[in-house]
Design a protein around this motif. Structure first.
Motif, PDB file in Angstrom:
ATOM      1  N   GLU A 159      39.380  35.038  41.971  1.00  0.00           N
ATOM      2  CA  GLU A 159      39.512  35.828  40.835  1.00  0.00           C
ATOM      3  C   GLU A 159      39.182  34.946  39.483  1.00  0.00           C
ATOM      4  N   LEU A 160      39.934  33.806  39.621  1.00  0.00           N
ATOM      5  CA  LEU A 160      39.891  32.764  38.674  1.00  0.00           C
ATOM      6  C   LEU A 160      38.263  32.316  38.466  1.00  0.00           C
ATOM      7  N   PHE A 186      45.370  33.599  31.945  1.00  0.00           N
ATOM      8  CA  PHE A 186      45.013  34.670  33.249  1.00  0.00           C
ATOM      9  C   PHE A 186      46.015  34.132  34.315  1.00  0.00           C
ATOM     10  N   ILE A 187      46.315  32.846  34.575  1.00  0.00           N
ATOM     11  CA  ILE A 187      46.978  32.630  35.842  1.00  0.00           C
ATOM     12  C   ILE A 187      48.392  33.048  35.629  1.00  0.00           C
ATOM     13  N   LEU A 188      48.827  32.890  34.209  1.00  0.00           N
ATOM     14  CA  LEU A 188      50.228  33.345  34.013  1.00  0.00           C
ATOM     15  C   LEU A 188      50.433  34.933  34.135  1.00  0.00           C
ATOM     16  N   SER A 189      49.254  35.750  33.973  1.00  0.00           N
ATOM     17  CA  SER A 189      49.390  37.058  34.099  1.00  0.00           C
ATOM     18  C   SER A 189      49.674  37.684  35.401  1.00  0.00           C
ATOM     19  N   GLN A 190      49.119  36.453  36.258  1.00  0.00           N
ATOM     20  CA  GLN A 190      49.308  36.830  37.956  1.00  0.00           C
ATOM     21  C   GLN A 190      50.549  35.974  38.412  1.00  0.00           C
TER      22      GLN A 190
END
Length: 378
Positions: free
Chosen positions: A9-10, A119-123
């Motif tokens: 996804e990243l 984005f990472i922190l949202s996941q």
């Protein structure tokens, strides 16, 4: 958490936000790099702009508690100007290196890295992340090499199969155990074109550079440039691309993916004489958005003086005389004196003779004498 899926996804998201290549590697120490950096330090080959603590440059765990991976990103920049401007007699131009053509890449890459981080922190809300671009402790190139972005070329640049070496690099140290990518095998082979093309012989051998002789470094210093190296700078007023343009992999590479990285030809290849009279505000208004402005106005002015000497531009004599007579900086005054000697016309030599009588700064006096001597040697 499925970290393999998160990685996929990243990667997909990175393409959406303007990252041209992304790679993942471990957060293990860069042991081989450590040995090279120690040797560079022993030889006096470092630029002085680097993080002085070698341990921090090679040990991610000193920068983030319990790091598990590093994400490396690359953003491609243009190698050619869409709109070209040429030097004319009386309107000579200098040149910024390609890496300083568009918006300051530090801002561009920090924006991309911030979006990746968000984005990472949202996941993974409890993830720990440390972003870095150029001025960070880690070596961007060492990270990119290990993350499979490209191989480390003999010119000490990361070379990618897709974009050559015309890329900016940045990275995120993370607490997430992403699966690492495979490094790309070195593809330089027996080619030594970059080493042969280096104007000052700064490339000692493949992968080893003496930064003290590198034109890119010299144009960023604030001191008087050594005589033998002034002759090599030409009309470069920031940076140098010789080892990149000589690289066969870079042949035909020219990417215009990002609007903010497009060069304004009047900034990337500016008229030289107006630079000598710029106020700090004028300099900031014209050049403040590009990476090449980071050291301020005076190094660029000194380099512009050297460029005018390179062209032996007689029309610049009045501006150079004004620098010699009115400028406060000994470096600018001295470089102007040398440039007047290189041009060597009567008005230039008369100005040097006059300055010789009143100048009190020893360094400037030496350059005045040198300028007069240059003319006698012709």
């Amino acid at each position: 958490m499925d970290f393999r899926k998160l990685k996929e996804e990243l990667i997909a998201y990175s393409k959406v936000i303007g990252i041209d290549k992304i790679g993942f590697t471990t957060a293990d120490p860069f042991t081989e790099l450590k040995n090279r950096l120690i040797r560079q330090q022993e030889l006096g080959y470092q630029s002085g702009f680097e993080e002085p603590d070698i341990a921090k440059r090679v040990t991610p765990s000193l920068l983030l508690d319990d790091p598990r991976s590093i994400i490396s990103i690359a953003v491609a920049y243009p190698a050619k100007m869409k709109i070209r401007v040429e030097s004319k007699k009386g309107e000579r131009r200098g040149i910024f290196s390609r890496a300083s053509w568009g918006m300051d890449y530090h801002h561009v890459l920090r924006d991309r890295l911030k979006k990746l981080e968000e984005f990472i922190l949202s996941q993974v809300p409890d993830a720990r992340i440390k972003p870095m671009v150029d001025t960070g402790e880690l070596s961007d190139r060492a990270v990119a090499e290990r993350a499979g972005i490209g191989w480390s070329g003999k010119n000490c640049s990361i070379i990618t199969p897709e974009f050559g070496s015309y890329i900016y690099l940045g990275e995120l140290i993370t607490s997430i155990p992403f699966e690492h990518d495979t490094p790309i095998e070195d593809q330089c082979g027996t080619c030594n074109k970059c080493i042969e093309a280096c104007p000052t012989g700064a490339l000692i051998q493949g992968g080893q550079i003496n930064a003290q002789r590198c034109i890119s470094f010299l144009t960023q210093t604030k001191e008087m440039i050594p005589d033998e190296l002034r002759e090599k700078i030409g009309n470069r007023i920031y940076g140098c691309d010789s080892c990149q343009t000589a690289c066969p992999v870079n042949k035909g590479k020219d990417f215009h993916f990002h609007k903010e990285l497009e060069p304004d030809p009047e900034i990337a290849k500016p008229l030289l004489k107006p630079i000598l009279k710029m106020s700090n505000r004028e300099f900031k208004n014209k050049f403040g958005t590009v990476a090449g402005s980071w050291r301020g106005k005076k190094p660029i002015q000194r380099n512009a003086i050297i460029a005018l000497a390179h062209f032996k531009d007689e029309t610049a004599i009045p501006e150079l005389v004004e620098v010699l007579q009115k400028e406060v900086s000994p470096v600018l005054k001295g470089t102007a004196a040398w440039a007047l000697g290189k041009i060597g016309k009567e008005a230039a030599l008369n100005a040097l003779e006059q300055a010789k009588e009143y100048e009190t700064d020893v360094e400037v006096q030496n350059e005045i004498i040198k300028g007069l001597t240059l003319n006698k040697e012709k």
